[in-house]
Design a protein around this motif. Structure first.
Motif, PDB file in Angstrom:
ATOM      1  N   SER A  78      53.118  -2.179  -9.850  1.00 38.75           N
ATOM      2  CA  SER A  78      54.070  -3.279  -9.979  1.00 38.75           C
ATOM      3  C   SER A  78      53.752  -4.068 -11.238  1.00 38.75           C
ATOM      4  N   VAL A  79      54.791  -4.610 -11.872  1.00 36.59           N
ATOM      5  CA  VAL A  79      54.562  -5.483 -13.025  1.00 36.59           C
ATOM      6  C   VAL A  79      53.916  -6.790 -12.580  1.00 36.59           C
ATOM      7  N   LYS A  80      53.936  -7.084 -11.294  1.00 35.66           N
ATOM      8  CA  LYS A  80      53.332  -8.304 -10.766  1.00 35.66           C
ATOM      9  C   LYS A  80      51.823  -8.176 -10.581  1.00 35.66           C
ATOM     10  N   ASN A  81      51.272  -6.970 -10.613  1.00 37.12           N
ATOM     11  CA  ASN A  81      49.837  -6.774 -10.428  1.00 37.12           C
ATOM     12  C   ASN A  81      49.073  -7.352 -11.611  1.00 37.12           C
ATOM     13  N   PHE A  82      48.000  -8.099 -11.335  1.00 34.96           N
ATOM     14  CA  PHE A  82      47.174  -8.623 -12.427  1.00 34.96           C
ATOM     15  C   PHE A  82      45.767  -8.942 -11.946  1.00 34.96           C
ATOM     16  N   GLN A  83      44.857  -9.049 -12.900  1.00 35.64           N
ATOM     17  CA  GLN A  83      43.484  -9.486 -12.679  1.00 35.64           C
ATOM     18  C   GLN A  83      43.177 -10.560 -13.714  1.00 35.64           C
ATOM     19  N   LEU A  84      42.575 -11.666 -13.280  1.00 32.90           N
ATOM     20  CA  LEU A  84      42.211 -12.755 -14.186  1.00 32.90           C
ATOM     21  C   LEU A  84      40.705 -12.799 -14.381  1.00 32.90           C
ATOM     22  N   TYR A  85      40.289 -13.139 -15.600  1.00 33.97           N
ATOM     23  CA  TYR A  85      38.871 -13.310 -15.916  1.00 33.97           C
ATOM     24  C   TYR A  85      38.730 -14.483 -16.877  1.00 33.97           C
ATOM     25  N   ASN A  86      37.500 -14.959 -17.031  1.00 33.93           N
ATOM     26  CA  ASN A  86      37.215 -16.054 -17.955  1.00 33.93           C
ATOM     27  C   ASN A  86      36.602 -15.458 -19.218  1.00 33.93           C
ATOM     28  N   PRO A  87      37.355 -15.406 -20.324  1.00 29.32           N
ATOM     29  CA  PRO A  87      36.833 -14.769 -21.539  1.00 29.32           C
ATOM     30  C   PRO A  87      35.640 -15.501 -22.157  1.00 29.32           C
ATOM     31  N   SER A  88      35.464 -16.784 -21.820  1.00 27.51           N
ATOM     32  CA  SER A  88      34.325 -17.516 -22.377  1.00 27.51           C
ATOM     33  C   SER A  88      33.048 -17.288 -21.581  1.00 27.51           C
ATOM     34  N   LYS A  89      33.155 -16.660 -20.425  1.00 34.50           N
ATOM     35  CA  LYS A  89      31.973 -16.339 -19.606  1.00 34.50           C
ATOM     36  C   LYS A  89      31.770 -14.828 -19.621  1.00 34.50           C
ATOM     37  N   ASP A  90      31.946 -14.194 -18.478  1.00 33.16           N
ATOM     38  CA  ASP A  90      31.749 -12.747 -18.346  1.00 33.16           C
ATOM     39  C   ASP A  90      33.105 -12.046 -18.313  1.00 33.16           C
ATOM     40  N   PRO A  91      33.457 -11.307 -19.389  1.00 32.80           N
ATOM     41  CA  PRO A  91      34.775 -10.645 -19.404  1.00 32.80           C
ATOM     42  C   PRO A  91      34.925  -9.532 -18.366  1.00 32.80           C
ATOM     43  N   GLU A  92      33.827  -9.107 -17.756  1.00 37.82           N
ATOM     44  CA  GLU A  92      33.907  -8.057 -16.732  1.00 37.82           C
ATOM     45  C   GLU A  92      34.093  -8.627 -15.331  1.00 37.82           C
ATOM     46  N   GLN A  97      42.506 -11.391  -8.384  1.00 37.98           N
ATOM     47  CA  GLN A  97      43.390 -10.239  -8.557  1.00 37.98           C
ATOM     48  C   GLN A  97      44.504 -10.337  -7.538  1.00 37.98           C
ATOM     49  N   PHE A  98      45.663  -9.853  -7.949  1.00 48.86           N
ATOM     50  CA  PHE A  98      46.867  -9.936  -7.137  1.00 48.86           C
ATOM     51  C   PHE A  98      47.641  -8.645  -7.332  1.00 48.86           C
ATOM     52  N   GLY A  99      48.128  -8.065  -6.244  1.00 46.18           N
ATOM     53  CA  GLY A  99      48.884  -6.834  -6.407  1.00 46.18           C
ATOM     54  C   GLY A  99      49.628  -6.407  -5.171  1.00 46.18           C
ATOM     55  N   ARG A 100      50.524  -5.472  -5.400  1.00 47.66           N
ATOM     56  CA  ARG A 100      51.417  -4.944  -4.358  1.00 47.66           C
ATOM     57  C   ARG A 100      50.667  -3.947  -3.484  1.00 47.66           C
ATOM     58  N   VAL A 101      50.860  -4.085  -2.167  1.00 41.32           N
ATOM     59  CA  VAL A 101      50.286  -3.131  -1.217  1.00 41.32           C
ATOM     60  C   VAL A 101      51.355  -2.511  -0.320  1.00 41.32           C
ATOM     61  N   GLY A 102      52.587  -2.962  -0.441  1.00 39.27           N
ATOM     62  CA  GLY A 102      53.689  -2.427   0.350  1.00 39.27           C
ATOM     63  C   GLY A 102      54.995  -2.821  -0.298  1.00 39.27           C
ATOM     64  N   ARG A 157      37.908 -14.695  -1.067  1.00 40.71           N
ATOM     65  CA  ARG A 157      38.843 -14.873   0.020  1.00 40.71           C
ATOM     66  C   ARG A 157      40.033 -13.978  -0.248  1.00 40.71           C
ATOM     67  N   CYS A 158      40.658 -13.530   0.792  1.00 37.28           N
ATOM     68  CA  CYS A 158      41.794 -12.633   0.654  1.00 37.28           C
ATOM     69  C   CYS A 158      42.971 -13.238   1.406  1.00 37.28           C
ATOM     70  N   VAL A 159      44.141 -13.156   0.815  1.00 40.60           N
ATOM     71  CA  VAL A 159      45.353 -13.605   1.480  1.00 40.60           C
ATOM     72  C   VAL A 159      46.305 -12.423   1.517  1.00 40.60           C
ATOM     73  N   GLN A 160      46.755 -12.065   2.687  1.00 38.02           N
ATOM     74  CA  GLN A 160      47.760 -11.015   2.831  1.00 38.02           C
ATOM     75  C   GLN A 160      49.103 -11.703   2.924  1.00 38.02           C
ATOM     76  N   MET A 161      49.992 -11.408   1.984  1.00 33.41           N
ATOM     77  CA  MET A 161      51.294 -12.059   1.965  1.00 33.41           C
ATOM     78  C   MET A 161      52.383 -11.049   2.240  1.00 33.41           C
ATOM     79  N   ASN A 162      53.228 -11.360   3.169  1.00 29.66           N
ATOM     80  CA  ASN A 162      54.415 -10.545   3.443  1.00 29.66           C
ATOM     81  C   ASN A 162      55.615 -11.354   3.020  1.00 29.66           C
ATOM     82  N   LEU A 163      56.189 -11.002   1.866  1.00 23.16           N
ATOM     83  CA  LEU A 163      57.341 -11.746   1.338  1.00 23.16           C
ATOM     84  C   LEU A 163      58.606 -10.953   1.529  1.00 23.16           C
TER      85      LEU A 163
END
Length: 163
Positions: A78-92, A97-102, A157-163
């Motif tokens: 999905s184009v909505k899938n993404f992962q965020l990081y802090n480039p000023s700390k540890d880029p790895e 993270q957010f993404g489609r599972v259904g 923490r994980c949030v399962q969202m059904n939209l």
């Protein structure tokens, strides 16, 4: 948006956590020139905020698409899938993270320094503007918010969202 322009690029600006107290910096702009948007536009090194970026996906010739490693947590492209990081700390280190599972289901993982409200707001921002406006115009709760499930996982923490 995928296509001729390539994958989406995200920058997220959030108040920094004070290392000494463990509290979030409180931002109280006295004028529009002190707002978060103006702080970002000034592009100065601001000790009160941190800027998170999305990890750029890598092109995979075998799949013929851009891909990110979600370690099995995201199961649909999905184009909505993404992962965020802090480039000023540890880029790895992935902070969120957010993404489609259904078909209409998404998963969101986050960790410190983000709180649940910040992470949920960031996740909602990945949805289409038109859909968000339709929800606001109707003055009704967002579809699926009654079915949010919060699970405690080690260090996240994980949030399962059904939209």
């Amino acid at each position: 948006v995928l296509g001729s322009r390539g994958p989406r690029k995200m920058k997220v600006m959030v108040p920094r956590i004070d290392e000494g107290t463990g509290q979030r910096k409180v931002l109280r702009p006295q004028s529009t020139s002190e707002s978060m948007l103006e702080r970002y536009k000034a592009a100065k090194n601001d000790a009160d905020v941190m800027i998170l970026k999305n990890k750029p996906p890598k092109w995979n010739d075998q799949v013929g698409a851009y891909v990110l490693n979600f370690n099995g947590r995201v199961t649909r492209a999905s184009v909505k899938n993404f992962q965020l990081y802090n480039p000023s700390k540890d880029p790895e280190a992935v902070l969120m993270q957010f993404g489609r599972v259904g078909k209409d289901a998404f998963t969101m993982d986050f960790q410190h320094p983000l709180c649940a409200l910040q992470a949920f707001g960031i996740a909602l921002s990945s949805f289409d503007y038109k859909i968000a406006c339709e929800w606001c115009a109707a003055h009704t709760p967002l579809p699926g918010t009654a079915g949010l499930r919060f699970d405690t996982l080690p260090l996240r923490r994980c949030v399962q969202m059904n939209l």
